[in-house]
Write an enzyme that holds these catalytic residues in place. Structure first.
Site, mmCIF file in Angstrom:
data_model
loop_
_atom_site.group_PDB
_atom_site.id
_atom_site.type_symbol
_atom_site.label_atom_id
_atom_site.label_comp_id
_atom_site.label_asym_id
_atom_site.label_seq_id
_atom_site.Cartn_x
_atom_site.Cartn_y
_atom_site.Cartn_z
ATOM 1 N N ASP A 104 76.924 22.732 26.180
ATOM 2 C CA ASP A 104 77.804 22.838 27.244
ATOM 3 C C ASP A 104 77.339 24.175 28.022
ATOM 4 O O ASP A 104 76.781 25.198 27.048
ATOM 5 C CB ASP A 104 79.328 23.119 26.389
ATOM 6 C CG ASP A 104 80.076 23.678 27.683
ATOM 7 O OD1 ASP A 104 81.155 22.175 28.249
ATOM 8 O OD2 ASP A 104 80.499 24.499 28.492
ATOM 9 N N ASN A 153 79.712 27.512 39.987
ATOM 10 C CA ASN A 153 79.950 27.108 41.352
ATOM 11 C C ASN A 153 80.908 27.662 42.347
ATOM 12 O O ASN A 153 80.412 27.845 43.725
ATOM 13 C CB ASN A 153 80.855 25.601 41.192
ATOM 14 C CG ASN A 153 79.974 24.591 40.665
ATOM 15 O OD1 ASN A 153 78.405 24.728 41.020
ATOM 16 N ND2 ASN A 153 80.338 23.050 39.852
ATOM 17 N N HIS A 198 76.815 25.000 45.024
ATOM 18 C CA HIS A 198 77.228 24.124 44.851
ATOM 19 C C HIS A 198 75.192 23.723 44.501
ATOM 20 O O HIS A 198 75.583 23.171 43.505
ATOM 21 C CB HIS A 198 78.227 22.596 44.573
ATOM 22 C CG HIS A 198 79.186 22.180 44.339
ATOM 23 N ND1 HIS A 198 79.908 22.418 43.198
ATOM 24 C CD2 HIS A 198 80.293 22.647 45.473
ATOM 25 C CE1 HIS A 198 81.486 22.022 43.814
ATOM 26 N NE2 HIS A 198 81.995 22.596 44.968
ATOM 27 N N ASP A 240 74.112 23.377 41.292
ATOM 28 C CA ASP A 240 73.044 21.582 40.315
ATOM 29 C C ASP A 240 71.357 22.260 40.119
ATOM 30 O O ASP A 240 70.985 22.090 39.271
ATOM 31 C CB ASP A 240 72.642 20.865 41.370
ATOM 32 C CG ASP A 240 74.149 20.094 42.163
ATOM 33 O OD1 ASP A 240 74.525 20.285 41.381
ATOM 34 O OD2 ASP A 240 74.076 19.690 43.402
ATOM 35 N N GLU A 289 78.743 19.359 33.053
ATOM 36 C CA GLU A 289 78.323 20.420 32.594
ATOM 37 C C GLU A 289 77.709 20.318 30.888
ATOM 38 O O GLU A 289 77.790 21.095 30.521
ATOM 39 C CB GLU A 289 78.491 21.594 32.789
ATOM 40 C CG GLU A 289 79.750 22.211 31.886
ATOM 41 C CD GLU A 289 80.727 21.626 32.705
ATOM 42 O OE1 GLU A 289 82.783 22.413 32.582
ATOM 43 O OE2 GLU A 289 81.337 20.771 33.573
#
Length: 372
Positions: free
Chosen positions: A252, A260, A265, A269, A295
């Site tokens: 995780d 974010n 974002h 990414d 994630e």
């Protein structure tokens, strides 16, 4: 001097129209004869014609757009003549199938005497006889002709023999056209087969791309939840996990929501791709890596004991920490081992999930293994 009347003379037909000439030239092109190399079959016909008719010259003449070209010749010096200087070009339009074209005395014919035609040895041309060559649908192509330096007439046997050679030449032409047509059809079939193979390969490639897209995460390139469902339903996968020890790893991304929120974002990414790259670089070809959630990542290491799997997990964690991002990125990892005949995949997953929870609760950026 009156104009000599050729043997078998028929009334002059009207001159061909441009459309007729265009169709005739297309028909001639279909045989692939013009400007082709010498061929023994046609050379033999010319030799036979000269021998049969006892003439020093003979030729197989083809009537092109602006010239008469000789496919084969004996006693004739040039390989072609302008149509304006050709007896064949003048007489072919008067011809009928099966009837010869003859000029008993070329020097006495006002149409041809001014042309000054001669044989290869320089003697003036005085006699011409030709068997006209026709396509099956009535287009004149040229003649098989014999030439002499003295006025004369063919004997009946010679005339019949020259006509027979003309017919045989037409048969050779048709065999040639048929062979060319068959080669063309074969080439088209081969080209079509290649197109079909290319289309089939393209279809297979597109199908593979669709299958890949359906089973892989577009952002990270790892397998997705759909692929996980297929693996869970695969008897081969269940059998493989049930016959040897394996380790299941849950990864995780730490504080991903903050990534974010703070960095946007696009960088979020990039962070997910960095984790996926670290996973892909740390596992074997036979191992399975899946983007399990937003994630979260799931890694299955078949045939791997917990201690060895921990080394893999630590490699992943260190690679993520070294990612070339404009902010620090870490992951938490939970692992659990499965023993054949003892643990079901769901139980192993729950234990790995609990280990992940402990890793996050213990401060994150760490690996916790379930020892149960």
């Amino acid at each position: 001097m009156s104009r000599p009347r050729p043997l078998h003379m028929v009334p002059d037909p009207p001159p061909p129209t441009p459309a007729d000439e265009a169709a005739r030239l297309l028909a001639l092109d279909a045989y692939g004869l013009l400007d082709s190399v010498a061929e023994s079959a046609y050379d033999d016909i010319v030799r036979l014609a000269a021998t049969l008719c006892d003439t020093p010259g003979a030729a197989l003449a083809l009537l092109d757009r602006e010239r008469v070209w000789f496919k084969a010749r004996i006693g004739v010096a040039p390989s072609e003549l302008p149509r304006s200087h050709s007896i064949c070009s003048e007489l072919i339009w008067q011809s009928q199938p099966g009837r010869l074209l003859t000029i008993d005395d070329v020097g006495g014919d006002p149409r041809f005497a001014p042309l000054g035609l001669s044989l290869e040895d320089g003697r003036a041309l005085r006699f011409y006889a030709g068997a006209p060559l026709w396509t099956p649908d009535g287009h004149p192509l040229g003649t098989v002709c014999v030439l002499d330096a003295v006025p004369r007439r063919l004997r009946p046997a010679q005339a019949e023999g020259l006509a027979a050679l003309g017919r045989q030449t037409q048969h050779l032409f048709e065999l040639r056209r048929y062979a060319l047509e068959q080669r063309r059809l074969l080439s088209e079939r081969e080209a079509f087969a290649l197109q079909m193979e290319s289309a089939q390969a393209d279809l297979l490639r597109r199908n593979e791309q669709l299958q890949h897209s359906a089973s892989h995460d577009a952002l990270t390139g790892l397998l997705n939840r759909s692929a996980l469902a297929q693996l869970q339903g695969s008897p081969d996968t269940v059998h493989r996990l049930g016959r040897a020890a394996y380790t299941l790893m849950l990864i995780d991304v730490d504080h991903f929501k903050q990534v974010n929120d703070r960095h946007g974002h696009l960088l979020g990414d990039r962070a997910l791709r960095a984790v996926a790259d670290a996973v892909a670089a740390s596992i074997r070809d036979d191992d399975v890596a899946i983007r399990y959630g937003g994630e979260e990542f799931l890694v299955v290491l078949p045939g791997t004991r917990l201690a060895d799997a921990a080394e893999v997990g630590e490699r992943i964690r260190r690679r993520v920490a070294r990612s070339s991002l404009p902010f620090a990125l870490t992951v938490s990892i939970g692992m659990a081992a499965g023993e054949p005949g003892r643990d079901g995949p769901e139980q192993v997953f729950d234990r790995a999930d609990q280990a992940l929870y402990r890793a996050k609760a213990g401060g994150r950026d760490r690996l916790v293994a379930d020892e149960g």
